[in-house]
Design an enzyme around this catalytic site. Structure first.
Site, PDB file in Angstrom:
ATOM      1  N   GLY A   1       0.762  -1.239   0.000  1.00  0.00           N
ATOM      2  CA  GLY A   1       0.000   0.000   0.000  1.00  0.00           C
ATOM      3  C   GLY A   1       0.792   1.289   0.000  1.00  0.00           C
ATOM      4  O   GLY A   1       1.721   1.506  -0.779  1.00  0.00           O
TER       5      GLY A   1
ATOM      6  N   TYR B   1      -8.849   3.265  16.834  1.00  0.00           N
ATOM      7  CA  TYR B   1      -7.994   3.724  15.739  1.00  0.00           C
ATOM      8  C   TYR B   1      -7.918   5.245  15.688  1.00  0.00           C
ATOM      9  O   TYR B   1      -6.826   5.812  15.576  1.00  0.00           O
ATOM     10  CB  TYR B   1      -8.537   3.177  14.412  1.00  0.00           C
ATOM     11  CG  TYR B   1      -7.761   3.618  13.196  1.00  0.00           C
ATOM     12  CD1 TYR B   1      -6.499   3.098  12.933  1.00  0.00           C
ATOM     13  CD2 TYR B   1      -8.298   4.540  12.300  1.00  0.00           C
ATOM     14  CE1 TYR B   1      -5.783   3.488  11.810  1.00  0.00           C
ATOM     15  CE2 TYR B   1      -7.596   4.934  11.171  1.00  0.00           C
ATOM     16  CZ  TYR B   1      -6.338   4.406  10.932  1.00  0.00           C
ATOM     17  OH  TYR B   1      -5.638   4.803   9.824  1.00  0.00           O
TER      18      TYR B   1
ATOM     19  N   LYS C   1      -4.489   7.549  16.275  1.00  0.00           N
ATOM     20  CA  LYS C   1      -3.943   8.446  15.267  1.00  0.00           C
ATOM     21  C   LYS C   1      -3.920   9.894  15.767  1.00  0.00           C
ATOM     22  O   LYS C   1      -3.013  10.662  15.416  1.00  0.00           O
ATOM     23  CB  LYS C   1      -4.743   8.331  13.975  1.00  0.00           C
ATOM     24  CG  LYS C   1      -4.526   7.013  13.235  1.00  0.00           C
ATOM     25  CD  LYS C   1      -3.077   6.837  12.835  1.00  0.00           C
ATOM     26  CE  LYS C   1      -2.853   5.623  11.959  1.00  0.00           C
ATOM     27  NZ  LYS C   1      -1.431   5.456  11.560  1.00  0.00           N
TER      28      LYS C   1
END
Length: 266
Positions: free
Chosen positions: A20, A159, A163
């Site tokens: 990716g 998540y 972040k």
């Protein structure tokens, strides 16, 4: 003045560069002259990425890394410096795609801990062990955050905060080590469609994002790679402690933007 964004002679570690966005970053940095250390848990894939870079005439090597294990992190940093003599660029891109997540009341404490370990603590550990080597000649740390860390969302209760923590850690590193020639910035990708995730992202999901994006396409790994290149280069010498969204303008407007644009087009 030399070539813009010239990284010749510099050594870059890119975590999570076996797929990716990480592949895109690694290839962009290598094409500008850096020796790139490709990292990940899948040795076969990592060696393949390094071989692809070398086949193009650039410099790369692979080092296995498990971002959840401190011993693996220290081994990566120490062996990189031993083999290459220096460490100039660290790109903290790796993040978990398997950790449990969900709405707050449904998320287990174990799932929360696993996400924080893989997506936030790993950035801390890699930066912690890279900084002493960068203090010798300066360096650039680029952390890959997410637009999920900028606002609330359904199902991303671990998540998103992880972040957001990466973004705040970025500012602490920039403040604490800027006088020693170390810069640190955070890139928040929007929807990035990669060869690995293209078939797994439902079309309706892509359509929702495209409706909110100001330009006429989704992002690709190289879009993130070029921003990282700028931040890693000497051309960004006065840029540190910043959060930069590379999202096609998605986060630049309010939530009613898409509906209002449709009304204007009627």
């Amino acid at each position: 003045m030399g070539n813009a964004f010239d990284l010749t002679g510099k050594v870059a570690v890119v975590t999570g560069s076996t797929s990716g966005i990480g592949i895109g970053i690694a290839k962009v940095l290598a094409r500008q002259g850096a020796h790139v250390v490709v990292t990940g848990r899948r040795a076969e894939r990592g060696e393949a990425v390094a071989s692809e870079i070398k086949a193009e005439g650039y410099s790369a090597s692979f080092h296995r890394l498990d971002i959840t294990e401190e011993a693996s992190v220290t081994a990566l940093i120490e062996e990189t410096v031993k083999e290459s003599g220096r460490l100039d660029i660290l790109v903290n891109n790796a993040a978990s795609t398997a950790a449990e997540d969900g709405n707050v009341a449904d998320l287990s404490a174990e799932g929360w801990d696993e996400m924080i370990q893989s997506d936030l603590k790993s950035v801390f550990l890699l930066s912690k062990y890279a900084i002493p080597h960068m203090q010798k000649q300066g360096g650039s740390i680029v952390n890959i955050g997410s637009t999920a860390g900028v606002g609330g969302n359904l199902g991303w209760s671990a998540y998103g905060p992880a972040k957001a923590g990466v973004a705040n850690l970025t500012k602490n590193i920039a403040y604490q080590y800027g006088k020693e020639g170390i810069r640190c910035n955070c890139v928040h990708p929007g929807l990035i469609v990669t060869p690995q995730n293209n078939d797994n992202v439902p079309q309706f999901y892509k359509d929702i994002y495209l409706d909110q994006i100001d330009v006429d396409r989704y992002g690709c790994p190289e879009d993130i790679g070029y921003m990282v290149l700028f931040l890693a280069s000497d051309e960004a010498a006065f840029v540190t402690g910043q959060e930069i969204c590379v999202d096609g303008g998605m986060m630049s407007h309010g939530p009613t933007y898409s509906a209002l644009r449709k009304l204007a087009q009627q």
